[in-house]
Design a protein around this motif. Structure first.
Motif, PDB file in Angstrom:
ATOM      1  N   TYR A 155      48.459  46.246  37.210  1.00  0.00           N
ATOM      2  CA  TYR A 155      49.549  47.087  37.929  1.00  0.00           C
ATOM      3  C   TYR A 155      49.737  46.530  39.412  1.00  0.00           C
ATOM      4  N   ALA A 156      48.471  46.373  39.934  1.00  0.00           N
ATOM      5  CA  ALA A 156      48.642  45.730  41.360  1.00  0.00           C
ATOM      6  C   ALA A 156      49.062  44.203  41.290  1.00  0.00           C
ATOM      7  N   GLU A 157      48.963  43.534  40.073  1.00  0.00           N
ATOM      8  CA  GLU A 157      49.609  42.208  40.064  1.00  0.00           C
ATOM      9  C   GLU A 157      51.018  42.332  39.726  1.00  0.00           C
ATOM     10  N   GLY A 158      51.479  43.560  39.148  1.00  0.00           N
ATOM     11  CA  GLY A 158      52.800  43.771  38.913  1.00  0.00           C
ATOM     12  C   GLY A 158      53.494  43.973  40.293  1.00  0.00           C
ATOM     13  N   CYS A 159      52.882  44.503  41.218  1.00  0.00           N
ATOM     14  CA  CYS A 159      53.472  44.835  42.485  1.00  0.00           C
ATOM     15  C   CYS A 159      53.573  43.532  43.220  1.00  0.00           C
ATOM     16  N   GLU A 160      52.653  42.598  43.198  1.00  0.00           N
ATOM     17  CA  GLU A 160      52.658  41.334  43.808  1.00  0.00           C
ATOM     18  C   GLU A 160      53.826  40.522  43.161  1.00  0.00           C
ATOM     19  N   GLU A 161      53.903  40.513  41.865  1.00  0.00           N
ATOM     20  CA  GLU A 161      55.081  39.896  41.346  1.00  0.00           C
ATOM     21  C   GLU A 161      56.468  40.358  41.784  1.00  0.00           C
ATOM     22  N   VAL A 162      56.711  41.692  41.739  1.00  0.00           N
ATOM     23  CA  VAL A 162      57.976  42.387  42.102  1.00  0.00           C
ATOM     24  C   VAL A 162      58.460  41.750  43.431  1.00  0.00           C
ATOM     25  N   TYR A 174      44.469  46.001  46.131  1.00  0.00           N
ATOM     26  CA  TYR A 174      43.407  45.999  44.844  1.00  0.00           C
ATOM     27  C   TYR A 174      42.490  44.788  44.788  1.00  0.00           C
ATOM     28  N   LYS A 175      43.214  43.608  45.111  1.00  0.00           N
ATOM     29  CA  LYS A 175      42.598  42.405  45.301  1.00  0.00           C
ATOM     30  C   LYS A 175      41.462  42.111  46.581  1.00  0.00           C
ATOM     31  N   ALA A 176      42.012  43.033  47.668  1.00  0.00           N
ATOM     32  CA  ALA A 176      41.224  42.993  48.864  1.00  0.00           C
ATOM     33  C   ALA A 176      39.845  43.603  48.619  1.00  0.00           C
TER      34      ALA A 176
END
Length: 244
Positions: A155-162, A174-176
């Protein structure tokens, strides 16, 4: 008495419980932002514990409309911790990843329609989840443990994509966190940010929000600049000043 009404620019923090609790002793990242922006902006907490993007999408037009959108300096959208619950164990809060991304896009489109520019919007991804610590909390409340750290990452990746698709800024919390061996210390119960986690999030938000607000003036003169023999002359003129 007299003088024009002073209207403070606003930084809106829109999200779930991690936002709702952001003035507390642990989840203090909102308080840190308020301290950073004192005399320049009001930091407005619009966090709703337990809410997901499906529900926040519905309430957003009740919170931001054209009448108050022009006063927004920064809009922080921080969701996903509830959407990413396991569907089979928490169907009420779970939102499928595809819908989650669509909901965020719809909210961004709405903000644009009422005049909130893309340059003012920051998406914060959900944080990592400490499943073991959250299970302890769930046992206390006789609830199933519904968190999955890998799902939180999706879902964190989803935020980044959007954010990339829509041209807004993303703070990939999340990544950090996952780059830090001590990331579990950033959560006070496996889900919500601890004081350490709040300070960490603020350190990521601070330069972004400073960039958006650096040209905003201070509100009302500093005390040393007030004419004590005629305070009205100092305090009822322009409320905006370069420094305090």
């Amino acid at each position: 008495m007299g003088g024009e009404l002073i209207v403070w620019p606003q930084v809106i923090l829109f999200g779930d419980s991690i936002t709702q609790f952001n003035y507390g002793n642990d989840g203090c990242w909102g308080a840190l932002l308020a301290d950073q922006l004192v005399r320049k902006c009001d930091v407005v907490n619009r966090g709703f514990s337990g809410y997901n993007t499906r529900w926040n999408k519905v309430i957003l037009p009740r919170i931001i409309q054209k009448e108050n959108a022009s006063n927004i300096a920064v809009f922080v959208l921080f969701l996903g911790a509830n959407d990413s619950n396991k569907a089979e164990l928490n169907p009420m809060q779970h939102v499928p990843l595809t819908e989650f991304k669509e909901n965020i896009i719809k909210m961004l489109e709405y903000l644009g329609s009422v005049g909130v520019g893309k340059e003012k919007i920051i998406i914060v991804s959900p944080p990592a989840s400490d499943e073991s610590a959250w299970e302890v909390e769930c046992i206390k409340k006789d609830r199933p443990q519904t968190k999955c750290n890998l799902m939180a990452g999706e879902y964190a990746e989803g935020c980044e994509e959007v954010a990339a698709k829509c041209g807004v800024t993303c703070v990939q919390l999340y990544k950090a966190m996952m780059k830090r061996p001590d990331w579990r210390n950033m959560l006070n119960d496996g889900l919500h940010l601890s004081r350490e986690g709040s300070i960490f999030l603020h350190s990521m938000l601070e330069p972004l929000i400073e960039e958006c607000t650096s040209k905003l003036p201070y509100i009302l003169p500093g005390w040393a600049s007030v004419d004590n023999t005629n305070p009205q002359a100092s305090l009822l003129g322009s409320p905006y000043h370069e420094q305090i």
